[in-house]
Scaffold this motif. Structure first.
Motif, PDB file in Angstrom:
ATOM      1  N   THR A  73       6.757  36.579 -41.707  1.00  0.00           N
ATOM      2  CA  THR A  73       7.001  36.898 -42.310  1.00  0.00           C
ATOM      3  C   THR A  73       7.514  38.589 -41.590  1.00  0.00           C
ATOM      4  OG1 THR A  73       5.183  38.795 -43.450  1.00  0.00           O
ATOM      5  CG2 THR A  73       6.268  36.666 -44.916  1.00  0.00           C
ATOM      6  N   MET A  74       8.580  38.667 -42.127  1.00  0.00           N
ATOM      7  CA  MET A  74       9.524  39.745 -41.465  1.00  0.00           C
ATOM      8  C   MET A  74       9.571  39.846 -40.084  1.00  0.00           C
ATOM      9  SD  MET A  74       7.825  43.009 -43.896  1.00  0.00           S
ATOM     10  CE  MET A  74       6.138  43.127 -42.614  1.00  0.00           C
ATOM     11  N   THR A  75      10.087  38.578 -39.239  1.00  0.00           N
ATOM     12  CA  THR A  75      10.211  38.702 -37.679  1.00  0.00           C
ATOM     13  C   THR A  75      11.443  39.481 -37.530  1.00  0.00           C
ATOM     14  OG1 THR A  75       9.410  36.461 -38.054  1.00  0.00           O
ATOM     15  CG2 THR A  75      10.908  36.254 -36.703  1.00  0.00           C
ATOM     16  N   THR A  76      11.435  39.739 -36.107  1.00  0.00           N
ATOM     17  CA  THR A  76      12.593  40.484 -35.946  1.00  0.00           C
ATOM     18  C   THR A  76      12.638  39.617 -34.801  1.00  0.00           C
ATOM     19  OG1 THR A  76      10.731  41.942 -34.714  1.00  0.00           O
ATOM     20  CG2 THR A  76      12.026  42.584 -36.717  1.00  0.00           C
ATOM     21  N   VAL A  87       8.481  39.208 -32.925  1.00  0.00           N
ATOM     22  CA  VAL A  87       7.551  40.150 -33.611  1.00  0.00           C
ATOM     23  C   VAL A  87       6.988  39.309 -34.984  1.00  0.00           C
ATOM     24  CG1 VAL A  87       6.091  42.107 -34.064  1.00  0.00           C
ATOM     25  CG2 VAL A  87       7.348  41.295 -31.105  1.00  0.00           C
ATOM     26  N   SER A  88       6.327  39.352 -35.521  1.00  0.00           N
ATOM     27  CA  SER A  88       6.319  38.581 -37.021  1.00  0.00           C
ATOM     28  C   SER A  88       4.798  39.676 -37.812  1.00  0.00           C
ATOM     29  CB  SER A  88       6.403  36.821 -37.120  1.00  0.00           C
ATOM     30  OG  SER A  88       6.709  36.655 -36.264  1.00  0.00           O
ATOM     31  N   CYS A  89       4.971  39.732 -38.882  1.00  0.00           N
ATOM     32  CA  CYS A  89       3.726  39.762 -39.409  1.00  0.00           C
ATOM     33  C   CYS A  89       3.253  38.130 -40.002  1.00  0.00           C
ATOM     34  CB  CYS A  89       4.087  40.685 -40.862  1.00  0.00           C
ATOM     35  SG  CYS A  89       4.641  42.589 -39.823  1.00  0.00           S
ATOM     36  N   VAL A  90       1.825  38.446 -39.873  1.00  0.00           N
ATOM     37  CA  VAL A  90       1.111  37.029 -40.784  1.00  0.00           C
ATOM     38  C   VAL A  90      -0.076  37.577 -41.783  1.00  0.00           C
ATOM     39  CG1 VAL A  90       0.540  35.025 -39.997  1.00  0.00           C
ATOM     40  CG2 VAL A  90       1.850  35.966 -38.615  1.00  0.00           C
TER      41      VAL A  90
END
Length: 145
Positions: A73-76, A87-90
């Motif tokens: 989620t929230m990939t930049t 950069v991602s939250c996993v």
């Protein structure tokens, strides 16, 4: 850089991993890729090592009777001179056979993606875990890269 391509890449990439397809998952890395995670004493280098680690993890999940799902989620993403910095939250959800799902881990995944023959591949991956305070402040959440 097309954000839809990046989202589709990660969806396919994680479905291969969660489906236990270690060789196909490792093929989404460059032949000389590096993979660093706090659970490793040294970064893994190359597809063969990455595939071996994925196979061992799949065997461990099967022996424990668990299914894991990686939620990216929230990939930049931003273009750089040598590829794409993503950069991602996993979050990793673990579901035991006959049981309720639970959050197994929460991580930040930093990748350098490259295009080879029109396909996105991971050239470098660095994982940090939210439960490891000794890893310092997460640069993704503090706005520093």
């Amino acid at each position: 850089m097309d954000s839809t391509d990046i989202q589709q890449f990660y969806a396919r990439h994680m479905q291969l991993l969660d489906g236990g397809e270690a060789g196909a998952w490792a093929a989404t890395f460059t032949p000389d890729a590096t993979f660093a995670s706090p659970s490793m004493t040294e970064p893994v280098r190359g597809r063969e090592g990455i595939a071996a680690g994925a196979r061992a993890a799949a065997e461990g999940r099967a022996a424990a009777g668990e299914v894991h799902r990686h939620w990216v989620t929230m990939t930049t993403a931003r273009s750089t001179a040598d590829g794409i910095e993503a950069v991602s939250c996993v979050q990793i959800l673990a579901t035991p056979r006959g049981g309720a799902p639970r959050v197994h881990l929460s991580c930040v995944m930093r990748d350098r993606l490259v295009r080879r023959d029109g396909e996105l591949l991971v050239a470098e991956r660095h994982i940090t875990r939210d439960d490891r305070p000794d890893e310092g402040v997460d640069r993704a959440s503090s706005g520093r890269q």
